[in-house]
Design a protein around this motif. Structure first.
Motif, PDB file in Angstrom:
ATOM      1  N   ILE A  42      -7.561  45.674  92.880  1.00 25.94           N
ATOM      2  CA  ILE A  42      -8.397  45.922  94.058  1.00 25.94           C
ATOM      3  C   ILE A  42      -7.528  46.165  95.283  1.00 25.94           C
ATOM      4  CG2 ILE A  42     -10.016  44.811  95.655  1.00 25.94           C
ATOM      5  CD1 ILE A  42     -11.292  43.536  93.107  1.00 25.94           C
ATOM      6  N   TYR A 140     -14.986  45.784 102.824  1.00 27.07           N
ATOM      7  CA  TYR A 140     -15.069  46.772 101.755  1.00 27.07           C
ATOM      8  C   TYR A 140     -15.838  46.172 100.593  1.00 27.07           C
ATOM      9  CZ  TYR A 140     -11.379  49.297 104.177  1.00 27.07           C
ATOM     10  OH  TYR A 140     -10.652  49.972 105.121  1.00 27.07           O
ATOM     11  N   GLU A 141     -16.500  47.040  99.837  1.00 32.01           N
ATOM     12  CA  GLU A 141     -17.149  46.624  98.597  1.00 32.01           C
ATOM     13  C   GLU A 141     -16.548  47.425  97.457  1.00 32.01           C
ATOM     14  OE1 GLU A 141     -21.374  47.073  99.087  1.00 32.01           O
ATOM     15  OE2 GLU A 141     -21.520  45.214 100.257  1.00 32.01           O
ATOM     16  N   TYR A 142     -16.223  46.729  96.361  1.00 37.49           N
ATOM     17  CA  TYR A 142     -15.607  47.349  95.202  1.00 37.49           C
ATOM     18  C   TYR A 142     -16.450  47.110  93.960  1.00 37.49           C
ATOM     19  CZ  TYR A 142     -11.303  48.490  97.561  1.00 37.49           C
ATOM     20  OH  TYR A 142     -10.385  49.047  98.400  1.00 37.49           O
ATOM     21  N   GLY A 151     -13.768  51.558  95.717  1.00 34.37           N
ATOM     22  CA  GLY A 151     -14.226  50.852  96.903  1.00 34.37           C
ATOM     23  C   GLY A 151     -14.727  51.774  97.985  1.00 34.37           C
TER      24      GLY A 151
END
Length: 170
Positions: A42, A140-142, A151
């Motif tokens: 990530i 952030y979104e992953y 992401g």
């Protein structure tokens, strides 16, 4: 005899309910844990998303704070031209220089999506002025895909944190 049977039956039902809730809770906590390998992937995806492209949110920042990173290997990050500094190294450097760096605030799994909160900071302790610090926070979104972690930026700072109604007095 009937009262004793009912008492044991109720006690066994309660014991089963408690045991199943404990097992369910244990299973949920295990599924919400990210492996060190996932965290490393990530962070690498974040670097590729924001550090390398022109006009990125992070600009030319090349230092990551090692706080809250733990097991992410520095060699894995170094191949992207970045380095990890401890809090002590950052504090020592800002006595003489302006230090721009990124701090990972949190990485956690929520409903199958990994949420990464981080901040970019600029710190300095000038000779003849009070120390200053500027912080910009991002979220952030992953999600895991077959090709890796993907992401997107979901929250960034306001471009102009001051009001347009600034008035100067004569």
């Amino acid at each position: 005899m009937c009262k004793m049977f009912i008492g044991r039956f109720v006690a066994s039902i309660l014991a089963l309910l408690i045991a199943s809730s404990v097992l369910l809770t244990h299973g949920q906590s295990q599924s919400g844990v990210l492996s060190d390998e996932d965290k490393a992937e990530i962070i690498e995806s974040l670097i590729q998303l924001e550090i390398k492209p022109l006009g990125s949110e992070f600009g030319n920042i090349r230092i990551f704070s090692s706080d809250k990173i733990g097991s992410v290997l520095a060699t894995r990050i170094a191949k992207h031209g970045l380095s990890f500094w401890s809090a002590r190294e950052i504090i020592g450097s800002k006595q003489e220089y302006v230090v721009d760096y990124v701090v990972i605030r949190s990485i956690y799994l929520r409903d199958g999506i990994v949420v990464v909160s981080l901040s970019t900071l600029t710190d300095e302790s000038p000779c003849f002025a009070p120390p200053f610090s500027r912080e910009r926070s991002f979220t952030y979104e992953y999600q895991k895909t077959p090709t890796g972690w993907v992401g997107k930026l979901v929250k960034s700072p306001v471009p102009f944190p001051f009001s347009w109604s600034l008035v100067t007095t004569p």
